[in-house]
Structures are given as C-alpha cells and as structure tokens.
Design an enzyme around this catalytic site. Structure first.
Site, PDB file in Angstrom:
ATOM      1  N   ASP A 246     -10.233  -3.234  -5.607  1.00  0.00           N
ATOM      2  CA  ASP A 246      -9.709  -2.755  -4.051  1.00  0.00           C
ATOM      3  C   ASP A 246     -10.931  -1.522  -3.538  1.00  0.00           C
ATOM      4  O   ASP A 246     -10.632  -0.907  -4.143  1.00  0.00           O
ATOM      5  CB  ASP A 246      -7.902  -1.920  -4.135  1.00  0.00           C
ATOM      6  CG  ASP A 246      -7.561  -1.961  -3.219  1.00  0.00           C
ATOM      7  OD1 ASP A 246      -7.938  -1.362  -2.483  1.00  0.00           O
ATOM      8  OD2 ASP A 246      -6.095  -1.975  -3.264  1.00  0.00           O
TER       9      ASP A 246
ATOM     10  N   HIS B  51      -8.106  -5.166  -0.816  1.00  0.00           N
ATOM     11  CA  HIS B  51      -6.638  -4.140  -0.782  1.00  0.00           C
ATOM     12  C   HIS B  51      -6.113  -5.224   0.720  1.00  0.00           C
ATOM     13  O   HIS B  51      -6.459  -4.978   1.889  1.00  0.00           O
ATOM     14  CB  HIS B  51      -7.915  -2.425   0.145  1.00  0.00           C
ATOM     15  CG  HIS B  51      -6.159  -2.061   0.633  1.00  0.00           C
ATOM     16  ND1 HIS B  51      -5.863  -1.310  -0.850  1.00  0.00           N
ATOM     17  CD2 HIS B  51      -5.654  -1.564   1.636  1.00  0.00           C
ATOM     18  CE1 HIS B  51      -4.241  -0.668  -0.424  1.00  0.00           C
ATOM     19  NE2 HIS B  51      -4.428  -1.150   1.106  1.00  0.00           N
TER      20      HIS B  51
ATOM     21  N   SER C 125       0.925  -0.978  -0.252  1.00  0.00           N
ATOM     22  CA  SER C 125      -0.526  -0.438   0.076  1.00  0.00           C
ATOM     23  C   SER C 125       0.342   1.134  -0.166  1.00  0.00           C
ATOM     24  O   SER C 125       1.794   1.368  -1.050  1.00  0.00           O
ATOM     25  CB  SER C 125      -1.123   0.209   1.556  1.00  0.00           C
ATOM     26  OG  SER C 125      -2.292   0.947   1.021  1.00  0.00           O
TER      27      SER C 125
END
Length: 339
Positions: free
Chosen positions: A284, A312, A156
């Site tokens: 996501d 995610h 991320s």
C-alpha cells in the site's frame, strides 16, 4: 501461510500480471476501474436521506435502491460503509461493495462524513480519522431503525475511525454491530501522515487530496471567519501542513502530531471486543508495511489479513479491463461465516 491471514480457506489474493506494484494497483482502481466482474457502475442506484445532527448540522446517507422496495427492509442484513478521505458513495470501492451487497441480498448504506456529500456542512467542524463520536451516533441510529444483522466496513480513514469507535465502545459494541472490517486503514497515523507528505507519495497522492481539501476548508472559513489560520492554510503544501492548519484546530487537537497520535487505532487494537477484520496490503503506497499491526498487537476477536499485493483500496482482479469484485466478496463471506 501468512501468519496475519484469517484462518479461512477462501482468503487469498493474487494481483493480475498487467498491474504490477502498489502504485499501479492503487491508481488503476481509483481512476480506471469498474466495480464488479459484470461491470456496470450505472446499475448502482441510491436514494438519499438527510439526518439532522445533535449539534445543528446534517449528514447525508445514500441507500442502495432496490427496485422492488422504496425503503430498506428492516429484517435484511445491513452493510454500512464509511468512506475514506474525500470519498463518497460514488467512489470505486463504494460501488463495488454496493454491487456485492445487492448480490448477497443485503441492504447497503453509505453515511457521508460532513462536507463529503456534495454540500458544505453547517457547523464549524469537518471530519477526521478519529471521529468515533460521529460513527457512534450514526451506527446507533441505524441500529434503532434496523432489526436485522448490522455489519460495518470502513475504508482507509473511515476504517481507522470505525476501529476507534469499536475501541471506545468496548463490550457494548456487540449490541450495535455484529462485526466490523477496516480496509487499508492508516492505523498508525503518524507513520502514514509523514509517508504521504514527502517524496513521490506526496507528488502523486498528497497533492491530489489537497486539491479538494483546501477549497472546502476555505468554504468553511467563509462560513466562520477566524475559525482557523487562513494564511497557514493557504501556505500548506502537504497533508501534514493541512492537518496542522485546519484539521487539528477545528477538532480540538494541539496540532497535527497530537491529532495523529490520539486518533490512531493501532495502539488500542488489543482492546476490541467484537469480531473485527483488518485488511492491509503490504504494498500500500499510503501505509508503510513497517507500521502494520502484528498478531501481538491485537485482541482475540481481531483477525489480520495482510496480502503482499493490493495497493491502497485496490485489489484489482481479472483480465483487462479488470474489476474490483474480489475484495468485497471476501469481506462479505467473512461476515457471513460468523453466523
């Protein structure tokens, strides 16, 4: 075949029937998951080292502790994991990658971004999505101490920052890392920041981030009164508000939108000069599918894998209770396939 998928026979992912949709796959992974197919999170043991930074601060690194050695083996392959927003070495994805690295006979380390290891950092700064200078310092120090192959994966926020490092380093990146991988990185920070600051995504995800980010920011104010507009921070209700009041002014940006524009990795994916894998699930909740890079956006050394499912940093697999071993296994196989 997905045109954004790496040309590798092992690359495939099908979400389990009992976790339909990006929200379920994301929330389950974060709150209820186990790391590996033979899940035992207690089996992951770390040893911690602390490095002093050039600006008088510190970072903490958690190393996977092998029972037969007190320190990492200098000639073993080393996998470096840069965590995501408000993450740490105890996160579900760090545990999953640690178990997979151990099974592959690799050393593994999680360098914590400043303020994320359980103790507030000393300097008048925190961390952000474009923190490539910090990435560069960490990787170079690891490279100097380690003679074996070095691979890096960013999760991320950490994935965007890792790609920014690769972009800024150009051809010299290959002298430090053999290859890098970004997992579920918000490559277009403006699109992703606005997406998580409104509607259902704000209610479910944005508010949860703020529950830890705002108290840590107030601790920073306690160290350095006047460092930022405290009242604006207290009024912040979204990630956009928080980055406007705290992240941007602390790190030299004019505001949240300036920060998001300058820190985004997507516009420079065509400049990467080392083997790079960019993984993004198309469902996501943090990253709008319309913001994802296409083959036109990338350099020859970059491969995209954009499966339809995964959420995610989710990618759950197996029958209930499920596990998270598939994604780390595929990433490590891709690293190893490079020779």
């Amino acid at each position: 075949m997905n045109p954004a998928a790496p040309p590798h026979a092992a690359w495939n992912y099908t979400a389990p029937w009992w976790l339909p949709g990006g929200h379920a796959q994301t929330i389950w992974a974060s709150l209820f998951s186990h790391a590996g197919p033979h899940h035992d999170q207690n089996a992951v043991r770390y040893r911690r080292t602390r490095w002093d930074t050039p600006d008088g601060d510190f970072i903490d690194l958690d190393w996977l502790a092998y029972p037969e050695a007190a320190t990492a083996a200098a000639d073993r392959p080393l996998l470096v994991l840069f965590h995501g927003l408000e993450g740490n070495s105890a996160g579900h994805y760090a545990q999953a990658f640690a178990q997979t690295a151990r099974a592959a006979g690799m050393d593994f380390v999680v360098p914590h971004f400043r303020g994320c290891s359980g103790e507030i950092n000393r300097a008048p700064r925190a961390y952000h999505s474009g923190d490539y200078v910090e990435i560069a310092w960490v990787l170079e120090r690891l490279r100097q101490a380690h003679s074996g192959l070095l691979y890096a994966v960013g999760i991320s926020l950490g994935g965007n920052a890792l790609l920014r490092w690769a972009q800024e380093s150009g051809h010299t990146a290959r002298t430090t890392a053999a290859a890098v991988c970004a997992v579920c990185a918000p490559l277009d920070l403006t699109a992703c920041g606005l997406h998580i600051s409104h509607g259902f995504n704000h209610l479910v995800y944005g508010r949860r981030f703020l529950q830890t980010m705002k108290p840590k920011a107030l601790q920073k104010w306690g160290q350095f009164p006047g460092l930022f507009d405290r009242e604006a921070l207290l009024r912040s209700r979204t990630v956009l508000d928080f980055d406007e009041a705290f992240t941007a002014p602390l790190h030299g940006f004019k505001g949240a939108l300036d920060y998001w524009r300058r820190a985004s990795a997507k516009p420079q994916l065509g400049s990467l000069r080392l083997p790079t894998l960019v993984v993004n699930a198309r469902n996501d909740p943090f990253v709008p599918g319309s913001s994802l890079p296409t083959p036109r956006d990338i350099a020859a050394d970059v491969q995209l894998w954009q499966p339809a499912q995964g959420g995610h940093v989710g990618f759950p697999s197996g029958a209930p209770p499920g596990h998270l071993g598939v994604l780390p296994g595929q990433v490590l196989r891709w690293f190893q396939s490079l020779g």
